[in-house]
Design a protein around this motif. Sequence first.
Motif, PDB file in Angstrom:
ATOM      1  N   GLY A  92       0.793  -1.229   0.000  1.00 59.18           N
ATOM      2  CA  GLY A  92       0.000   0.000   0.000  1.00 59.18           C
ATOM      3  C   GLY A  92       0.818   1.268   0.000  1.00 59.18           C
ATOM      4  O   GLY A  92       0.645   2.129   0.882  1.00 59.18           O
ATOM      5  N   GLU A  93       1.708   1.424  -0.997  1.00 63.77           N
ATOM      6  CA  GLU A  93       2.532   2.634  -1.073  1.00 63.77           C
ATOM      7  C   GLU A  93       1.804   3.728  -1.841  1.00 63.77           C
ATOM      8  O   GLU A  93       0.612   3.598  -2.151  1.00 63.77           O
ATOM      9  N   LEU A  94       2.496   4.809  -2.155  1.00 60.94           N
ATOM     10  CA  LEU A  94       1.848   5.999  -2.689  1.00 60.94           C
ATOM     11  C   LEU A  94       1.146   5.767  -4.020  1.00 60.94           C
ATOM     12  O   LEU A  94       0.039   6.271  -4.243  1.00 60.94           O
ATOM     13  N   THR A  95       1.768   5.019  -4.918  1.00 60.57           N
ATOM     14  CA  THR A  95       1.157   4.807  -6.222  1.00 60.57           C
ATOM     15  C   THR A  95      -0.142   4.017  -6.103  1.00 60.57           C
ATOM     16  O   THR A  95      -1.143   4.350  -6.753  1.00 60.57           O
ATOM     17  N   MET A  96      -0.141   2.982  -5.260  1.00 58.27           N
ATOM     18  CA  MET A  96      -1.373   2.217  -5.060  1.00 58.27           C
ATOM     19  C   MET A  96      -2.450   3.086  -4.413  1.00 58.27           C
ATOM     20  O   MET A  96      -3.623   3.022  -4.790  1.00 58.27           O
ATOM     21  N   PHE A  97      -2.043   3.901  -3.431  1.00 57.84           N
ATOM     22  CA  PHE A  97      -2.997   4.818  -2.811  1.00 57.84           C
ATOM     23  C   PHE A  97      -3.628   5.724  -3.857  1.00 57.84           C
ATOM     24  O   PHE A  97      -4.849   5.914  -3.889  1.00 57.84           O
ATOM     25  N   ALA A  98      -2.791   6.311  -4.731  1.00 62.55           N
ATOM     26  CA  ALA A  98      -3.297   7.237  -5.742  1.00 62.55           C
ATOM     27  C   ALA A  98      -4.292   6.545  -6.666  1.00 62.55           C
ATOM     28  O   ALA A  98      -5.358   7.107  -6.989  1.00 62.55           O
ATOM     29  N   MET A  99      -3.984   5.334  -7.085  1.00 63.96           N
ATOM     30  CA  MET A  99      -4.868   4.608  -8.000  1.00 63.96           C
ATOM     31  C   MET A  99      -6.207   4.299  -7.345  1.00 63.96           C
ATOM     32  O   MET A  99      -7.274   4.489  -7.950  1.00 63.96           O
ATOM     33  N   GLN A 100      -6.169   3.840  -6.098  1.00 59.33           N
ATOM     34  CA  GLN A 100      -7.408   3.476  -5.412  1.00 59.33           C
ATOM     35  C   GLN A 100      -8.212   4.707  -5.006  1.00 59.33           C
ATOM     36  O   GLN A 100      -9.436   4.734  -5.151  1.00 59.33           O
ATOM     37  N   ALA A 101      -7.514   5.732  -4.491  1.00 61.82           N
ATOM     38  CA  ALA A 101      -8.220   6.922  -4.019  1.00 61.82           C
ATOM     39  C   ALA A 101      -8.896   7.668  -5.157  1.00 61.82           C
ATOM     40  O   ALA A 101     -10.028   8.156  -5.000  1.00 61.82           O
ATOM     41  N   GLN A 102      -8.246   7.753  -6.312  1.00 62.79           N
ATOM     42  CA  GLN A 102      -8.875   8.480  -7.415  1.00 62.79           C
ATOM     43  C   GLN A 102     -10.082   7.719  -7.952  1.00 62.79           C
ATOM     44  O   GLN A 102     -11.044   8.327  -8.423  1.00 62.79           O
ATOM     45  N   GLU A 103     -10.055   6.395  -7.880  1.00 64.71           N
ATOM     46  CA  GLU A 103     -11.211   5.610  -8.298  1.00 64.71           C
ATOM     47  C   GLU A 103     -12.381   5.797  -7.333  1.00 64.71           C
ATOM     48  O   GLU A 103     -13.539   5.860  -7.751  1.00 64.71           O
ATOM     49  N   GLU A 104     -12.081   5.888  -6.046  1.00 64.12           N
ATOM     50  CA  GLU A 104     -13.140   6.027  -5.048  1.00 64.12           C
ATOM     51  C   GLU A 104     -13.728   7.429  -5.003  1.00 64.12           C
ATOM     52  O   GLU A 104     -14.925   7.598  -4.765  1.00 64.12           O
ATOM     53  N   THR A 105     -12.879   8.443  -5.192  1.00 61.59           N
ATOM     54  CA  THR A 105     -13.336   9.824  -5.023  1.00 61.59           C
ATOM     55  C   THR A 105     -13.656  10.531  -6.331  1.00 61.59           C
ATOM     56  O   THR A 105     -14.457  11.478  -6.340  1.00 61.59           O
ATOM     57  N   GLY A 106     -13.028  10.118  -7.432  1.00 61.26           N
ATOM     58  CA  GLY A 106     -13.199  10.827  -8.693  1.00 61.26           C
ATOM     59  C   GLY A 106     -12.414  12.121  -8.752  1.00 61.26           C
ATOM     60  O   GLY A 106     -12.565  12.902  -9.698  1.00 61.26           O
ATOM     61  N   HIS A 107     -11.563  12.371  -7.758  1.00 63.89           N
ATOM     62  CA  HIS A 107     -10.751  13.592  -7.727  1.00 63.89           C
ATOM     63  C   HIS A 107      -9.292  13.227  -7.989  1.00 63.89           C
ATOM     64  O   HIS A 107      -8.411  13.425  -7.149  1.00 63.89           O
ATOM     65  N   GLY A 108      -9.052  12.702  -9.167  1.00 67.49           N
ATOM     66  CA  GLY A 108      -7.709  12.251  -9.504  1.00 67.49           C
ATOM     67  C   GLY A 108      -6.683  13.357  -9.565  1.00 67.49           C
ATOM     68  O   GLY A 108      -5.514  13.141  -9.237  1.00 67.49           O
ATOM     69  N   VAL A 109      -7.097  14.564  -9.993  1.00 67.67           N
ATOM     70  CA  VAL A 109      -6.147  15.668 -10.102  1.00 67.67           C
ATOM     71  C   VAL A 109      -5.541  15.990  -8.749  1.00 67.67           C
ATOM     72  O   VAL A 109      -4.316  16.080  -8.585  1.00 67.67           O
ATOM     73  N   GLU A 110      -6.409  16.172  -7.750  1.00 72.68           N
ATOM     74  CA  GLU A 110      -5.932  16.506  -6.413  1.00 72.68           C
ATOM     75  C   GLU A 110      -5.083  15.381  -5.828  1.00 72.68           C
ATOM     76  O   GLU A 110      -4.028  15.611  -5.217  1.00 72.68           O
ATOM     77  N   ILE A 111      -5.539  14.144  -6.018  1.00 77.47           N
ATOM     78  CA  ILE A 111      -4.836  12.990  -5.462  1.00 77.47           C
ATOM     79  C   ILE A 111      -3.444  12.871  -6.067  1.00 77.47           C
ATOM     80  O   ILE A 111      -2.438  12.749  -5.348  1.00 77.47           O
ATOM     81  N   TYR A 112      -3.356  12.920  -7.379  1.00 73.65           N
ATOM     82  CA  TYR A 112      -2.061  12.728  -8.030  1.00 73.65           C
ATOM     83  C   TYR A 112      -1.114  13.904  -7.812  1.00 73.65           C
ATOM     84  O   TYR A 112       0.108  13.716  -7.739  1.00 73.65           O
ATOM     85  N   LEU A 113      -1.642  15.108  -7.689  1.00 72.13           N
ATOM     86  CA  LEU A 113      -0.785  16.249  -7.379  1.00 72.13           C
ATOM     87  C   LEU A 113      -0.182  16.108  -5.987  1.00 72.13           C
ATOM     88  O   LEU A 113       1.008  16.392  -5.773  1.00 72.13           O
ATOM     89  N   ALA A 114      -0.982  15.660  -5.027  1.00 78.65           N
ATOM     90  CA  ALA A 114      -0.489  15.480  -3.660  1.00 78.65           C
ATOM     91  C   ALA A 114       0.562  14.381  -3.604  1.00 78.65           C
ATOM     92  O   ALA A 114       1.602  14.527  -2.939  1.00 78.65           O
ATOM     93  N   VAL A 115       0.311  13.287  -4.310  1.00 80.61           N
ATOM     94  CA  VAL A 115       1.274  12.185  -4.331  1.00 80.61           C
ATOM     95  C   VAL A 115       2.569  12.619  -5.015  1.00 80.61           C
ATOM     96  O   VAL A 115       3.673  12.299  -4.548  1.00 80.61           O
ATOM     97  N   THR A 116       2.444  13.377  -6.087  1.00 79.47           N
ATOM     98  CA  THR A 116       3.636  13.898  -6.772  1.00 79.47           C
ATOM     99  C   THR A 116       4.454  14.781  -5.844  1.00 79.47           C
ATOM    100  O   THR A 116       5.690  14.719  -5.818  1.00 79.47           O
ATOM    101  N   ALA A 117       3.767  15.592  -5.056  1.00 78.69           N
ATOM    102  CA  ALA A 117       4.459  16.464  -4.106  1.00 78.69           C
ATOM    103  C   ALA A 117       5.221  15.652  -3.069  1.00 78.69           C
ATOM    104  O   ALA A 117       6.356  15.995  -2.707  1.00 78.69           O
ATOM    105  N   LEU A 118       4.643  14.556  -2.604  1.00 80.83           N
ATOM    106  CA  LEU A 118       5.323  13.726  -1.605  1.00 80.83           C
ATOM    107  C   LEU A 118       6.543  13.020  -2.199  1.00 80.83           C
ATOM    108  O   LEU A 118       7.582  12.896  -1.540  1.00 80.83           O
ATOM    109  N   TYR A 119       6.420  12.549  -3.445  1.00 79.80           N
ATOM    110  CA  TYR A 119       7.594  11.967  -4.107  1.00 79.80           C
ATOM    111  C   TYR A 119       8.692  13.017  -4.246  1.00 79.80           C
ATOM    112  O   TYR A 119       9.882  12.733  -4.046  1.00 79.80           O
ATOM    113  N   THR A 120       8.307  14.243  -4.603  1.00 81.18           N
ATOM    114  CA  THR A 120       9.280  15.323  -4.771  1.00 81.18           C
ATOM    115  C   THR A 120       9.965  15.655  -3.457  1.00 81.18           C
ATOM    116  O   THR A 120      11.189  15.821  -3.394  1.00 81.18           O
TER     117      THR A 120
END
Length: 245
Positions: free
Chosen positions: A182-210
Amino acid sequence: MMANWYWKVFLAVPGGSYSSYLQWMISAWGWTVSVAVCSMMVALPLGSVIGIAQSLNLRLLNAISQSWIELFRNIPLILQVFLWYQVMPVLIPSLQRVPNFALIVAALGLYTSARIAVQVFSGIRALPHGQKSAGLALGLSTAQCYWYVVMPMAYRIILPALTTEMMSIIKNSSVAFAVSIGELTMFAMQAQEETGHGVEIYLAVTALYTVSAFSVNRLMRFIEQRTQIPGSVSQNTRGVVGATH
Protein backbone atom coordinates in the motif's frame (compact mmCIF):
# COMPACT_ATOMS: atom_id res chain seq x y z
CA MET A 1 -9.89 25.82 -13.05
CA MET A 2 -8.48 25.95 -9.49
CA ALA A 3 -11.93 26.94 -8.25
CA ASN A 4 -13.19 23.51 -9.32
CA TRP A 5 -10.54 21.62 -7.36
CA TYR A 6 -11.75 19.97 -4.19
CA TRP A 7 -8.89 19.71 -1.71
CA LYS A 8 -11.24 18.75 1.11
CA VAL A 9 -11.30 15.30 -0.44
CA PHE A 10 -8.37 14.47 1.86
CA LEU A 11 -10.63 15.02 4.87
CA ALA A 12 -13.26 12.60 3.60
CA VAL A 13 -13.57 9.20 5.27
CA PRO A 14 -12.51 6.32 2.98
CA GLY A 15 -13.73 3.61 5.30
CA GLY A 16 -11.70 0.74 6.61
CA SER A 17 -8.97 1.46 9.14
CA TYR A 18 -8.29 5.05 8.04
CA SER A 19 -10.13 8.07 9.36
CA SER A 20 -9.42 10.16 6.28
CA TYR A 21 -7.75 10.02 2.88
CA LEU A 22 -5.00 12.23 4.31
CA GLN A 23 -4.20 9.63 6.95
CA TRP A 24 -4.25 6.92 4.29
CA MET A 25 -1.86 8.94 2.10
CA ILE A 26 0.57 9.53 4.98
CA SER A 27 0.51 5.80 5.74
CA ALA A 28 1.20 5.06 2.07
CA TRP A 29 4.09 7.52 2.16
CA GLY A 30 5.50 5.58 5.10
CA TRP A 31 5.34 2.37 3.06
CA THR A 32 7.12 4.08 0.15
CA VAL A 33 9.93 5.29 2.39
CA SER A 34 10.17 1.89 4.10
CA VAL A 35 10.50 0.04 0.79
CA ALA A 36 13.13 2.49 -0.44
CA VAL A 37 15.22 2.46 2.76
CA CYS A 38 15.13 -1.32 3.20
CA SER A 39 15.96 -1.87 -0.48
CA MET A 40 18.95 0.47 -0.22
CA MET A 41 20.12 -1.40 2.90
CA VAL A 42 20.26 -4.49 0.69
CA ALA A 43 21.64 -2.79 -2.41
CA LEU A 44 24.50 -0.75 -0.95
CA PRO A 45 26.50 -3.49 0.81
CA LEU A 46 25.73 -6.07 -1.87
CA GLY A 47 26.59 -3.68 -4.68
CA SER A 48 29.80 -2.74 -2.91
CA VAL A 49 30.87 -6.38 -2.67
CA ILE A 50 30.09 -6.96 -6.36
CA GLY A 51 31.93 -3.78 -7.35
CA ILE A 52 34.99 -4.79 -5.34
CA ALA A 53 34.92 -8.27 -6.88
CA GLN A 54 34.84 -6.65 -10.32
CA SER A 55 37.98 -4.66 -9.50
CA LEU A 56 40.09 -7.63 -8.37
CA ASN A 57 42.39 -9.39 -10.80
CA LEU A 58 40.65 -12.73 -10.36
CA ARG A 59 38.91 -14.19 -13.40
CA LEU A 60 36.32 -16.18 -11.48
CA LEU A 61 35.24 -13.21 -9.35
CA ASN A 62 35.27 -10.95 -12.42
CA ALA A 63 33.02 -13.38 -14.30
CA ILE A 64 30.60 -13.75 -11.36
CA SER A 65 30.38 -10.02 -10.71
CA GLN A 66 29.96 -9.15 -14.39
CA SER A 67 27.24 -11.79 -14.77
CA TRP A 68 25.45 -10.38 -11.71
CA ILE A 69 25.55 -6.86 -13.13
CA GLU A 70 24.35 -7.86 -16.57
CA LEU A 71 21.60 -10.10 -15.19
CA PHE A 72 19.95 -7.70 -12.79
CA ARG A 73 20.63 -4.48 -14.69
CA ASN A 74 19.21 -5.66 -18.02
CA ILE A 75 15.98 -7.31 -16.86
CA PRO A 76 13.12 -4.80 -16.45
CA LEU A 77 12.43 -4.07 -12.79
CA ILE A 78 8.71 -4.80 -12.99
CA LEU A 79 9.50 -8.23 -14.48
CA GLN A 80 11.91 -8.93 -11.63
CA VAL A 81 9.17 -8.05 -9.16
CA PHE A 82 6.78 -10.54 -10.76
CA LEU A 83 9.53 -13.18 -10.86
CA TRP A 84 10.00 -12.84 -7.12
CA TYR A 85 6.25 -12.77 -6.50
CA GLN A 86 5.05 -15.44 -8.93
CA VAL A 87 7.99 -17.67 -9.93
CA MET A 88 10.43 -17.85 -7.02
CA PRO A 89 7.83 -19.13 -4.49
CA VAL A 90 7.11 -22.00 -6.89
CA LEU A 91 10.80 -22.85 -7.29
CA ILE A 92 11.53 -22.32 -3.58
CA PRO A 93 8.36 -23.29 -1.63
CA SER A 94 9.65 -21.75 1.61
CA LEU A 95 9.30 -18.31 -0.02
CA GLN A 96 5.51 -18.77 0.00
CA ARG A 97 5.58 -17.81 3.68
CA VAL A 98 7.66 -14.68 3.06
CA PRO A 99 5.70 -11.39 3.25
CA ASN A 100 5.20 -9.44 0.04
CA PHE A 101 7.16 -6.57 1.57
CA ALA A 102 10.29 -8.73 1.81
CA LEU A 103 9.87 -9.89 -1.78
CA ILE A 104 9.65 -6.36 -3.15
CA VAL A 105 12.67 -5.35 -1.07
CA ALA A 106 14.60 -8.30 -2.50
CA ALA A 107 13.63 -7.44 -6.08
CA LEU A 108 14.37 -3.73 -5.79
CA GLY A 109 17.49 -4.30 -3.69
CA LEU A 110 19.06 -6.77 -6.11
CA TYR A 111 18.18 -4.60 -9.11
CA THR A 112 19.77 -1.54 -7.51
CA SER A 113 22.80 -3.51 -6.30
CA ALA A 114 23.82 -4.10 -9.92
CA ARG A 115 23.69 -0.37 -10.62
CA ILE A 116 25.64 0.48 -7.45
CA ALA A 117 28.24 -2.17 -8.31
CA VAL A 118 29.01 -0.28 -11.51
CA GLN A 119 29.43 2.96 -9.55
CA VAL A 120 31.67 1.33 -6.94
CA PHE A 121 33.83 -0.22 -9.65
CA SER A 122 34.11 3.17 -11.37
CA GLY A 123 35.07 4.83 -8.09
CA ILE A 124 37.80 2.27 -7.43
CA ARG A 125 39.19 2.66 -10.95
CA ALA A 126 39.26 6.45 -10.54
CA LEU A 127 41.71 6.17 -7.64
CA PRO A 128 45.44 6.46 -8.29
CA HIS A 129 46.89 2.95 -8.46
CA GLY A 130 49.62 3.99 -6.04
CA GLN A 131 47.21 4.19 -3.10
CA LYS A 132 46.51 0.47 -3.15
CA SER A 133 50.17 -0.34 -3.77
CA ALA A 134 51.21 1.84 -0.84
CA GLY A 135 48.79 0.04 1.45
CA LEU A 136 50.12 -3.34 0.39
CA ALA A 137 53.69 -2.10 0.83
CA LEU A 138 52.87 -1.18 4.43
CA GLY A 139 51.98 -4.79 5.13
CA LEU A 140 48.19 -4.55 4.83
CA SER A 141 46.34 -7.51 3.37
CA THR A 142 44.20 -6.98 0.28
CA ALA A 143 41.04 -6.95 2.44
CA GLN A 144 42.57 -4.44 4.87
CA CYS A 145 43.78 -2.30 1.98
CA TYR A 146 40.27 -2.10 0.56
CA TRP A 147 38.71 -1.47 3.98
CA TYR A 148 41.09 1.21 5.22
CA VAL A 149 42.47 2.80 2.04
CA VAL A 150 40.51 2.13 -1.16
CA MET A 151 36.84 2.13 -0.19
CA PRO A 152 36.81 5.29 2.00
CA MET A 153 38.12 7.25 -0.97
CA ALA A 154 36.02 5.41 -3.55
CA TYR A 155 32.82 6.18 -1.65
CA ARG A 156 33.73 9.85 -1.57
CA ILE A 157 34.18 9.81 -5.33
CA ILE A 158 30.84 8.14 -6.07
CA LEU A 159 28.68 10.08 -3.60
CA PRO A 160 27.06 12.13 -6.40
CA ALA A 161 26.24 8.93 -8.29
CA LEU A 162 24.94 7.27 -5.10
CA THR A 163 22.71 10.29 -4.59
CA THR A 164 21.14 9.63 -7.97
CA GLU A 165 20.64 5.95 -7.13
CA MET A 166 19.01 6.78 -3.80
CA MET A 167 16.65 9.22 -5.46
CA SER A 168 15.89 6.63 -8.14
CA ILE A 169 15.10 3.94 -5.61
CA ILE A 170 12.37 6.15 -4.15
CA LYS A 171 10.80 6.46 -7.59
CA ASN A 172 11.30 2.77 -8.34
CA SER A 173 9.52 1.83 -5.11
CA SER A 174 6.30 2.59 -6.99
CA VAL A 175 6.49 -0.90 -8.53
CA ALA A 176 5.48 -2.24 -5.10
CA PHE A 177 1.85 -1.64 -6.05
CA ALA A 178 2.17 -4.69 -8.33
CA VAL A 179 2.35 -6.96 -5.27
CA SER A 180 -0.31 -5.09 -3.29
CA ILE A 181 2.00 -3.04 -1.07
CA GLY A 182 0.00 0.00 0.00
CA GLU A 183 2.53 2.63 -1.07
CA LEU A 184 1.85 6.00 -2.69
CA THR A 185 1.16 4.81 -6.22
CA MET A 186 -1.37 2.22 -5.06
CA PHE A 187 -3.00 4.82 -2.81
CA ALA A 188 -3.30 7.24 -5.74
CA MET A 189 -4.87 4.61 -8.00
CA GLN A 190 -7.41 3.48 -5.41
CA ALA A 191 -8.22 6.92 -4.02
CA GLN A 192 -8.87 8.48 -7.41
CA GLU A 193 -11.21 5.61 -8.30
CA GLU A 194 -13.14 6.03 -5.05
CA THR A 195 -13.34 9.82 -5.02
CA GLY A 196 -13.20 10.83 -8.69
CA HIS A 197 -10.75 13.59 -7.73
CA GLY A 198 -7.71 12.25 -9.50
CA VAL A 199 -6.15 15.67 -10.10
CA GLU A 200 -5.93 16.51 -6.41
CA ILE A 201 -4.84 12.99 -5.46
CA TYR A 202 -2.06 12.73 -8.03
CA LEU A 203 -0.79 16.25 -7.38
CA ALA A 204 -0.49 15.48 -3.66
CA VAL A 205 1.27 12.19 -4.33
CA THR A 206 3.64 13.90 -6.77
CA ALA A 207 4.46 16.46 -4.11
CA LEU A 208 5.32 13.73 -1.61
CA TYR A 209 7.59 11.97 -4.11
CA THR A 210 9.28 15.32 -4.77
CA VAL A 211 9.75 16.02 -1.06
CA SER A 212 11.22 12.56 -0.54
CA ALA A 213 13.69 12.85 -3.41
CA PHE A 214 14.67 16.40 -2.46
CA SER A 215 15.27 15.35 1.16
CA VAL A 216 17.57 12.57 0.00
CA ASN A 217 19.39 15.01 -2.27
CA ARG A 218 19.98 17.48 0.56
CA LEU A 219 21.05 14.74 2.99
CA MET A 220 23.57 13.29 0.54
CA ARG A 221 24.85 16.77 -0.29
CA PHE A 222 25.43 17.39 3.42
CA ILE A 223 27.29 14.08 3.76
CA GLU A 224 29.37 14.91 0.69
CA GLN A 225 30.39 18.27 2.10
CA ARG A 226 31.23 16.79 5.50
CA THR A 227 33.35 13.95 4.10
CA GLN A 228 35.08 15.79 1.26
CA ILE A 229 38.85 16.01 1.52
CA PRO A 230 40.22 19.28 0.04
CA GLY A 231 42.30 18.61 -3.06
CA SER A 232 41.31 14.95 -3.16
CA VAL A 233 40.68 12.99 -6.33
CA SER A 234 36.93 13.09 -5.61
CA GLN A 235 36.76 16.76 -6.56
CA ASN A 236 38.23 16.02 -9.97
CA THR A 237 36.33 12.85 -10.87
CA ARG A 238 32.71 13.71 -10.12
CA GLY A 239 31.96 14.27 -13.77
CA VAL A 240 33.72 11.07 -14.81
CA VAL A 241 31.79 8.86 -12.39
CA GLY A 242 28.54 10.64 -13.11
CA ALA A 243 29.03 9.97 -16.83
CA THR A 244 29.13 6.22 -16.16
CA HIS A 245 25.62 6.27 -14.67
